[in-house]
Scaffold this motif. Structure first.
Motif, PDB file in Angstrom:
ATOM      1  N   ASP A 203      42.737  20.171  55.947  1.00 42.83           N
ATOM      2  CA  ASP A 203      42.659  19.223  54.835  1.00 42.83           C
ATOM      3  C   ASP A 203      43.995  18.512  54.744  1.00 42.83           C
ATOM      4  O   ASP A 203      44.972  19.073  54.223  1.00 42.83           O
ATOM      5  CB  ASP A 203      42.321  19.962  53.533  1.00 42.83           C
TER       6      ASP A 203
ATOM      7  N   VAL B 143      43.398  26.863  51.620  1.00 40.41           N
ATOM      8  CA  VAL B 143      42.535  26.263  52.637  1.00 40.41           C
ATOM      9  C   VAL B 143      42.469  27.219  53.817  1.00 40.41           C
ATOM     10  O   VAL B 143      43.432  27.909  54.118  1.00 40.41           O
ATOM     11  CB  VAL B 143      43.067  24.876  53.076  1.00 40.41           C
TER      12      VAL B 143
ATOM     13  N   ALA C  69      37.433  24.308  52.687  1.00 38.65           N
ATOM     14  CA  ALA C  69      38.511  23.427  52.252  1.00 38.65           C
ATOM     15  C   ALA C  69      39.168  23.943  50.980  1.00 38.65           C
ATOM     16  O   ALA C  69      40.395  23.923  50.843  1.00 38.65           O
ATOM     17  CB  ALA C  69      37.975  22.012  52.051  1.00 38.65           C
ATOM     18  N   HIS C  70      38.357  24.375  50.029  1.00 37.89           N
ATOM     19  CA  HIS C  70      38.880  24.976  48.800  1.00 37.89           C
ATOM     20  C   HIS C  70      38.601  26.475  48.889  1.00 37.89           C
ATOM     21  O   HIS C  70      37.612  26.975  48.379  1.00 37.89           O
ATOM     22  CB  HIS C  70      38.220  24.358  47.567  1.00 37.89           C
ATOM     23  N   ASP C  71      39.509  27.151  49.536  1.00 39.49           N
ATOM     24  CA  ASP C  71      39.316  28.546  49.908  1.00 39.49           C
ATOM     25  C   ASP C  71      39.720  29.469  48.754  1.00 39.49           C
ATOM     26  O   ASP C  71      40.111  29.035  47.673  1.00 39.49           O
ATOM     27  CB  ASP C  71      40.135  28.853  51.165  1.00 39.49           C
TER      28      ASP C  71
END
Length: 445
Positions: free
Chosen positions: A294, A364, A368-370
């Motif tokens: 990202d 990430v 993507a939004h880990d």
């Protein structure tokens, strides 16, 4: 800072026409194995289970973690524990005791042989037809002295909320008095997935370099007055197809290319790129169907007669870059996510930025939004729990430096210098060299 690939080695295909819209579709593809190598996930997964999971259980103060896997409506954690091929109900158990760490699976007999041959777990027990894997697992539990058993129910984390209502009811009923041992697995999953192995970081480092290089190449294709944001996005989609990678997040919004006012998380539109525009590309790829990137790269379209960006745009860029650098400097083990956010918010205020609602950064890795600490909350009315989490070595983040200003029509435009970094034992380091200067696009092509 280590760059794993140079831009010149990546530009294997050039486009000679003047307008992206007029360029011929490239049908040549690259063998992904030539670029990325064989998929290392099987070995990495096994190592993660044996080295990181025991520590995650301890950090979460959990004796045992129990995951139920099945066909068609599987648990989100199945691929991380080796249960992705489950047909009939299988029970995966991970626990620490006086003899150390153990991974044990109760698997239907029709699948147990293949699972055992993968050599992921210490022991795979075959459950014959007509026998319940849950019953067998509960019989085993009754021989142990677990103080608690984490199961995948969670109000906070979707990845830790995979146990269905009926599965929970079955466990609760069959455990009887022992059902009071069941606790949410929120912290186990958080502690385990938030840390990445060094070899995973290296995969992400290579992918990040390619992600950034493709964005820079995309900017060389822009013809002011002709090229649209959607054309730039299409160019990057073609690169993904050629190199055998997939989207880092929702395909409809990856990449987000925006040369106009802020649109938030959005798709690229048919807006024509014009002189004076600041262009944002927010782009991520997924490699080995596992690790994502990202990264954002920014460009300015020079107006006729300009050779450098005007003073105000230069100020906005330098302000954003300074915020990003301050955030990196604040990242270190033991620091809370909210403190990283605060480090760059101070600079935003000093530089005269408009309010930006987004968090400075987010974990990430697998998505993507880990899972991990949120780098935000310092300006919010309340701090969400993830922003009060502390950073640890091995965590990976995508994070921004912000500067927002009002356009002539009163709408807001934001530069959000987004880079990726990994937390080290002493601080944090960028995965790749960060963008230092605005990319300048000439109005004359």
């Amino acid at each position: 800072m280590k760059n794993t690939l140079l831009l010149t080695t990546l530009l294997l295909f050039t486009y000679s026409c003047n307008n992206i819209q007029e360029k011929n579709t490239v049908t040549t593809t690259v063998n992904p194995v030539d670029i990325w190598g064989e998929n290392p996930w099987p070995d990495i997964r096994k190592k993660r289970i044996n080295t990181l999971l025991p520590e995650a259980l301890k950090a979460a103060a959990v004796d045992c973690w129990l995951v139920v896997c099945r066909e068609n409506n599987n648990d989100p954690m199945a691929e991380h524990i080796g249960g992705e091929n489950a047909g009939g109900t299988a029970v995966f158990m991970f626990y620490n005791d006086s003899d150390g760490f153990h991974s044990l699976v109760f698997s239907p007999s029709g699948e147990s042989t293949a699972l055992d041959e993968l050599d992921i777990h210490d022991k795979v027990i075959s459950v014959e037809r007509g026998t319940s894997a849950i019953d067998t697992a509960i019989a085993f539990i009754k021989t142990k002295d677990f103080k608690n058993i984490a199961v995948n129910i969670s109000e906070e984390n979707a990845l830790a909320d995979g146990l269905s209502h009926t599965q929970y009811q079955e466990l609760e009923t069959k455990l009887g008095e022992l059902s009071n041992l069941l606790v949410p697995s929120t912290e186990v999953v958080y502690e385990w997935l938030s840390i990445k192995l060094p070899e995973e970081v290296e995969i992400m480092r290579k992918a990040a370099q390619i992600t950034a290089d493709w964005q820079i190449e995309a900017y060389t294709q822009v013809i002011p007055g002709q090229t649209t944001d959607a054309d730039v996005a299409k160019f990057l989609k073609e690169k993904m197809k050629i190199y055998g990678v997939t989207d880092g997040w929702s395909p409809d919004q990856n990449p987000n290319v925006n040369s106009g006012p802020d649109r938030g998380h959005s798709h690229a539109t048919n807006k024509v790129i014009m002189p004076g525009d600041v262009i944002q590309i927010d782009f991520g790829i997924k490699v080995h169907n596992r690790w994502v990137t990202d990264i954002q790269r920014f460009a300015y379209v020079l107006k006729p007669g300009e050779t450098v960006a005007p003073e105000d745009i230069t100020h906005y860029w330098n302000s954003s870059k300074a915020g990003n650098r301050a955030a990196l400097a604040a990242m270190k083990p033991g620091v809370k996510g909210v403190d990283v956010d605060r480090a760059q918010r101070v600079l935003m205020e000093q530089a005269g930025s408009e309010y930006v609602m987004w968090s400075t950064g987010h974990p990430v890795g697998y998505v993507a939004h880990d899972i991990g600490p949120n780098l935000g909350g310092s300006q919010a009315s309340h701090i969400r729990p993830a922003s009060n989490k502390i950073l640890k070595e091995g965590m990976t983040f995508a994070f921004d430096g912000f500067h927002a200003w009002k356009l002539d029509d009163g709408q807001i435009k934001t530069i959000s210098v987004e880079e990726m970094a990994v937390v080290t034992d002493e601080g944090a380091e960028y995965l790749i060299s960060p963008q230092e200067d605005l990319i300048l696009i000439s109005s004359k092509k």
